[in-house]
Write an enzyme that holds these catalytic residues in place. Structure first.
Site, mmCIF file in Angstrom:
data_model
loop_
_atom_site.group_PDB
_atom_site.id
_atom_site.type_symbol
_atom_site.label_atom_id
_atom_site.label_comp_id
_atom_site.label_asym_id
_atom_site.label_seq_id
_atom_site.Cartn_x
_atom_site.Cartn_y
_atom_site.Cartn_z
ATOM 1 N N HIS A 1 0.842 -1.203 0.000
ATOM 2 C CA HIS A 1 0.000 0.000 0.000
ATOM 3 C C HIS A 1 0.871 1.245 0.000
ATOM 4 O O HIS A 1 1.745 1.395 0.852
ATOM 5 C CB HIS A 1 -0.903 0.021 1.233
ATOM 6 C CG HIS A 1 -2.057 -0.933 1.133
ATOM 7 N ND1 HIS A 1 -3.224 -0.772 1.826
ATOM 8 C CD2 HIS A 1 -2.214 -2.056 0.382
ATOM 9 C CE1 HIS A 1 -4.061 -1.750 1.515
ATOM 10 N NE2 HIS A 1 -3.456 -2.552 0.655
ATOM 11 N N PRO B 1 -4.265 0.086 18.702
ATOM 12 C CA PRO B 1 -3.967 -0.378 17.335
ATOM 13 C C PRO B 1 -4.110 0.688 16.236
ATOM 14 O O PRO B 1 -3.798 0.407 15.075
ATOM 15 C CB PRO B 1 -4.969 -1.516 17.115
ATOM 16 C CG PRO B 1 -6.029 -1.328 18.128
ATOM 17 C CD PRO B 1 -5.444 -0.601 19.283
ATOM 18 N N LYS C 1 1.066 -0.356 14.993
ATOM 19 C CA LYS C 1 2.474 -0.469 15.366
ATOM 20 C C LYS C 1 2.842 -1.712 16.192
ATOM 21 O O LYS C 1 4.018 -2.041 16.327
ATOM 22 C CB LYS C 1 2.898 0.769 16.188
ATOM 23 C CG LYS C 1 3.014 2.029 15.360
ATOM 24 C CD LYS C 1 4.292 2.043 14.543
ATOM 25 C CE LYS C 1 4.281 3.039 13.423
ATOM 26 N NZ LYS C 1 3.988 2.459 12.102
ATOM 27 N N TYR D 1 3.910 6.290 10.038
ATOM 28 C CA TYR D 1 3.086 5.143 9.643
ATOM 29 C C TYR D 1 3.920 4.084 8.920
ATOM 30 O O TYR D 1 3.811 2.885 9.213
ATOM 31 C CB TYR D 1 1.923 5.603 8.757
ATOM 32 C CG TYR D 1 0.810 4.588 8.684
ATOM 33 C CD1 TYR D 1 -0.227 4.596 9.612
ATOM 34 C CD2 TYR D 1 0.799 3.603 7.703
ATOM 35 C CE1 TYR D 1 -1.243 3.649 9.562
ATOM 36 C CE2 TYR D 1 -0.210 2.651 7.643
ATOM 37 C CZ TYR D 1 -1.230 2.683 8.572
ATOM 38 O OH TYR D 1 -2.230 1.737 8.534
HETATM 39 P P1 RFL Z 1 1.501 -12.151 21.228
HETATM 40 O O1 RFL Z 1 1.149 -12.157 19.808
HETATM 41 O O2 RFL Z 1 0.435 -11.847 22.231
HETATM 42 O O3 RFL Z 1 2.161 -13.557 21.551
HETATM 43 C C1 RFL Z 1 2.388 -14.009 22.871
HETATM 44 C C2 RFL Z 1 2.320 -15.526 22.854
HETATM 45 O O4 RFL Z 1 2.611 -16.001 24.162
HETATM 46 C C3 RFL Z 1 1.671 -17.034 24.501
HETATM 47 N N1 RFL Z 1 1.589 -17.115 25.962
HETATM 48 C C4 RFL Z 1 2.198 -18.080 26.683
HETATM 49 N N2 RFL Z 1 2.953 -19.133 26.304
HETATM 50 C C5 RFL Z 1 3.431 -19.948 27.295
HETATM 51 N N3 RFL Z 1 3.158 -19.753 28.623
HETATM 52 C C6 RFL Z 1 2.405 -18.706 29.032
HETATM 53 N N4 RFL Z 1 2.136 -18.507 30.316
HETATM 54 C C7 RFL Z 1 1.893 -17.808 28.038
HETATM 55 N N5 RFL Z 1 1.126 -16.690 28.070
HETATM 56 C C8 RFL Z 1 0.956 -16.286 26.812
HETATM 57 C C9 RFL Z 1 0.392 -16.578 23.815
HETATM 58 O O5 RFL Z 1 -0.527 -17.643 23.603
HETATM 59 C C10 RFL Z 1 0.928 -16.027 22.506
HETATM 60 O O6 RFL Z 1 1.013 -17.010 21.509
HETATM 61 O O7 RFL Z 1 2.701 -11.115 21.519
HETATM 62 P P2 RFL Z 1 3.946 -10.712 20.592
HETATM 63 O O8 RFL Z 1 4.606 -11.918 20.008
HETATM 64 O O9 RFL Z 1 4.745 -9.773 21.403
HETATM 65 O O10 RFL Z 1 3.284 -9.939 19.356
HETATM 66 C C11 RFL Z 1 2.618 -8.717 19.536
HETATM 67 C C12 RFL Z 1 1.492 -8.592 18.528
HETATM 68 O O11 RFL Z 1 0.672 -9.745 18.585
HETATM 69 C C13 RFL Z 1 0.631 -7.352 18.774
HETATM 70 O O12 RFL Z 1 1.424 -6.244 19.121
HETATM 71 C C14 RFL Z 1 -0.191 -6.966 17.524
HETATM 72 O O13 RFL Z 1 -1.142 -7.937 17.212
HETATM 73 C C15 RFL Z 1 -0.904 -5.634 17.744
HETATM 74 N N6 RFL Z 1 -1.758 -5.224 16.611
HETATM 75 C C16 RFL Z 1 -1.215 -4.665 15.468
HETATM 76 N N7 RFL Z 1 0.115 -4.551 15.325
HETATM 77 C C17 RFL Z 1 0.651 -4.084 14.156
HETATM 78 O O14 RFL Z 1 1.885 -3.981 14.034
HETATM 79 N N8 RFL Z 1 -0.127 -3.706 13.077
HETATM 80 C C18 RFL Z 1 -1.471 -3.795 13.146
HETATM 81 O O15 RFL Z 1 -2.143 -3.505 12.153
HETATM 82 C C19 RFL Z 1 -2.073 -4.242 14.388
HETATM 83 N N9 RFL Z 1 -3.396 -4.368 14.504
HETATM 84 C C20 RFL Z 1 -3.124 -5.424 16.695
HETATM 85 C C21 RFL Z 1 -3.931 -4.959 15.608
HETATM 86 C C22 RFL Z 1 -3.699 -6.070 17.766
HETATM 87 C C23 RFL Z 1 -5.049 -6.233 17.788
HETATM 88 N N10 RFL Z 1 -5.564 -6.954 18.894
HETATM 89 C C24 RFL Z 1 -6.475 -8.012 18.791
HETATM 90 C C25 RFL Z 1 -4.902 -6.830 20.183
HETATM 91 C C26 RFL Z 1 -5.293 -5.111 15.649
HETATM 92 C C27 RFL Z 1 -5.862 -5.715 16.748
HETATM 93 C C28 RFL Z 1 -7.357 -5.812 16.758
HETATM 94 C C1 PHB Z 2 -5.832 -4.543 10.467
HETATM 95 O O1 PHB Z 2 -6.166 -5.421 11.279
HETATM 96 O O2 PHB Z 2 -5.845 -4.749 9.246
HETATM 97 C C2 PHB Z 2 -5.435 -3.218 10.991
HETATM 98 C C3 PHB Z 2 -5.492 -2.972 12.354
HETATM 99 C C4 PHB Z 2 -5.118 -1.719 12.838
HETATM 100 C C5 PHB Z 2 -4.706 -0.735 11.961
HETATM 101 C C6 PHB Z 2 -4.654 -0.991 10.604
HETATM 102 C C7 PHB Z 2 -5.021 -2.238 10.108
HETATM 103 O O3 PHB Z 2 -4.359 0.494 12.419
#
Ligand code: RFL
Ligand code: PHB
Length: 391
Positions: free
Chosen positions: A72, A293, A297, A385
């Site tokens: 994008h 989110p 980041k 971004y």
């Molecule tokens: P994770 O992905 O939470 O992984 C942690 C892992 O540890 C496991 N765990 C355990 N394992 C063993 N023993 C225990 N006691 C444990 N406790 C937990 C868990 O099951 C899991 O598998 O953390 P990590 O690896 O640091 O990654 C971080 C990312 O997942 C997170 O920052 C992103 O998803 C945030 N986020 C976004 N980030 C972006 O860079 N771009 C995006 O567009 C974006 N959109 C989002 C997001 C997060 C969202 N949610 C649901 C929080 C959109 C959403 C809606």
């Molecule tokens: C996505 O899940 O695609 C997503 C989430 C947060 C953003 C942008 C995209 O800021």
């Protein structure tokens, strides 16, 4: 069991760390309390910064990302009946973002680790750490009903915000910075072609909405909602009605409807602990920090943390240097705080806050109008971004 670096968590940070360590000739074992299927299907982030893409490609796990990821060159801000396109190609030449689901990154990393003979133990229970302030830390857990432990040189706590690593650090050793927002996102995954080639971030009188995507056939959508929102109150019809209202303007495309595959509520918080290390336990990714989110980041920060940490471990095992390990927390936090600021700014500019006065609302609109009318403001948004340069 024994390994050099014991890693807790098979999310993006734990898996990428294990992969980068392997490339540097360092052994690791990953323990994960969920199943392989669960982590491979967990829908979360979708936007990868250029540097995150480069890191995955350069480390050999970017083949499918390059084939299937959607590059994008801009994003759209919609407010007050108009749309402002932030043009990365013009504002940050040579840099773009790639839309590719986090679960796809996780699948690619798991496949690469297994292919290389790496060890990932899924479905572990009762994980705990001991001896983190000594030279001989250990991870304990149950696996297949048996008590097990891993003796390691170091432990990487990559277990997300609700993991056990951060709480294992003695009270008082960490400084916590936190802001909880008075709203959440209702996330929807729909089997419908996205109505726009690029993301649309919208501020409407009834709240924020975001249109994103996972593929040319799957739309990812978000609506601002209450943190204690009852999913039962959101019928599919209500979801689509809110999305049409918040995301469409008179001349723009209509949001395409289709079967809703998933619905979930994500709370919004900004959170950082300092330092990101205690003794031989190093925290990375969401275990140490959370961003709302809106700036996309979270996963990018997780990748940036483990890049620095893998480099520090490599210097330790190659030359017994400890300076980079000692510098890890400060090095990672520089980037984290800039991403915190950007995520907070995007969040405050694009959401309705209960209790906002008429002044606050006009100021918020003025902020969006300023961005829409200023190349300087758009450049600032664009460079944050697509991702600030590496330090
Ligand atoms: P994770 O992905 O939470 O992984 C942690 C892992 O540890 C496991 N765990 C355990 N394992 C063993 N023993 C225990 N006691 C444990 N406790 C937990 C868990 O099951 C899991 O598998 O953390 P990590 O690896 O640091 O990654 C971080 C990312 O997942 C997170 O920052 C992103 O998803 C945030 N986020 C976004 N980030 C972006 O860079 N771009 C995006 O567009 C974006 N959109 C989002 C997001 C997060 C969202 N949610 C649901 C929080 C959109 C959403 C809606
Ligand atoms: C996505 O899940 O695609 C997503 C989430 C947060 C953003 C942008 C995209 O800021």
């Amino acid at each position: 069991m024994r390994t050099q670096v014991g890693i807790i968590g098979a999310g993006p940070s734990g898996l990428l760390l294990s992969h980068l360590l392997h490339l540097a000739g360092i052994e690791s074992i990953v323990v994960e309390d969920r199943s392989r299927r669960y982590v491979e299907e967990r829908i979360r982030a979708g936007v990868l910064e250029q540097q995150c893409v480069d890191l995955l490609v350069e480390s050999g796990v970017g083949g499918r990302l390059l084939r299937e990821g959607l590059v994008h060159h801009g994003v759209n801000l919609r407010f007050g009946g108009r749309t402002c396109r932030i043009d990365f190609a013009r504002l940050t030449p040579g840099r773009a973002v790639t839309v590719y689901g986090q679960h796809e990154v996780v699948k690619d990393l798991i496949a690469a680790r297994i292919e290389a003979g790496g060890e990932i133990l899924f479905d572990v229970e009762d994980t705990s750490v001991e001896g983190i302030a000594t030279d001989a830390p250990r991870i304990r857990f149950r696996h297949g009903g048996q008590a097990q432990s891993i003796a390691c040189d170091f432990i990487a706590g990559c277990d997300g915000f609700h993991g056990i690593s951060r709480p294992a650090i003695p009270h008082g050793a960490l400084k916590v910075y936190e802001r909880v927002y008075p709203f959440a996102w209702l996330g929807i995954l729909a089997e419908a072609p996205p109505c726009s080639d690029e993301l649309i971030y919208a501020l409407h009188d009834d709240g924020f909405a975001l249109l994103s995507m996972r593929s040319p056939r799957i739309t990812r959508l978000y609506l601002q909602c209450r943190p204690d929102e009852d999913l039962e109150a959101w019928s599919d019809d209500r979801v689509w009605a809110e999305l049409h209202k918040r995301l469409e303007d008179r001349d723009g495309p209509r949001v395409n409807e289709g079967p809703i595959l998933q619905k979930g509520v994500t709370p919004m918080r900004s959170f950082v602990v300092e330092p990101m290390r205690h003794g031989r336990l190093y925290l990375a990714g969401d275990a140490a920090h959370i961003v709302p989110p809106t700036g996309a980041k979270g996963m990018n920060l997780a990748a940036a943390d483990v890049r620095v940490l893998a480099h520090a471990f490599a210097a330790y095992y190659r030359e017994r240097r400890t300076d980079l390990l000692d510098a890890y927390s400060a090095a990672a936090l520089g980037r984290i705080w800039k991403a915190q600021r950007f995520s907070w700014w995007m969040t405050s500019m694009l959401h309705r806050f209960d209790g906002d006065s008429a002044f606050d609302r006009r100021r918020q609109l003025a902020e969006l109008e300023y961005v829409a009318g200023s190349v300087a403001a758009q450049t600032s948004l664009a460079e944050n971004y697509v991702g600030l340069p590496l330090d």
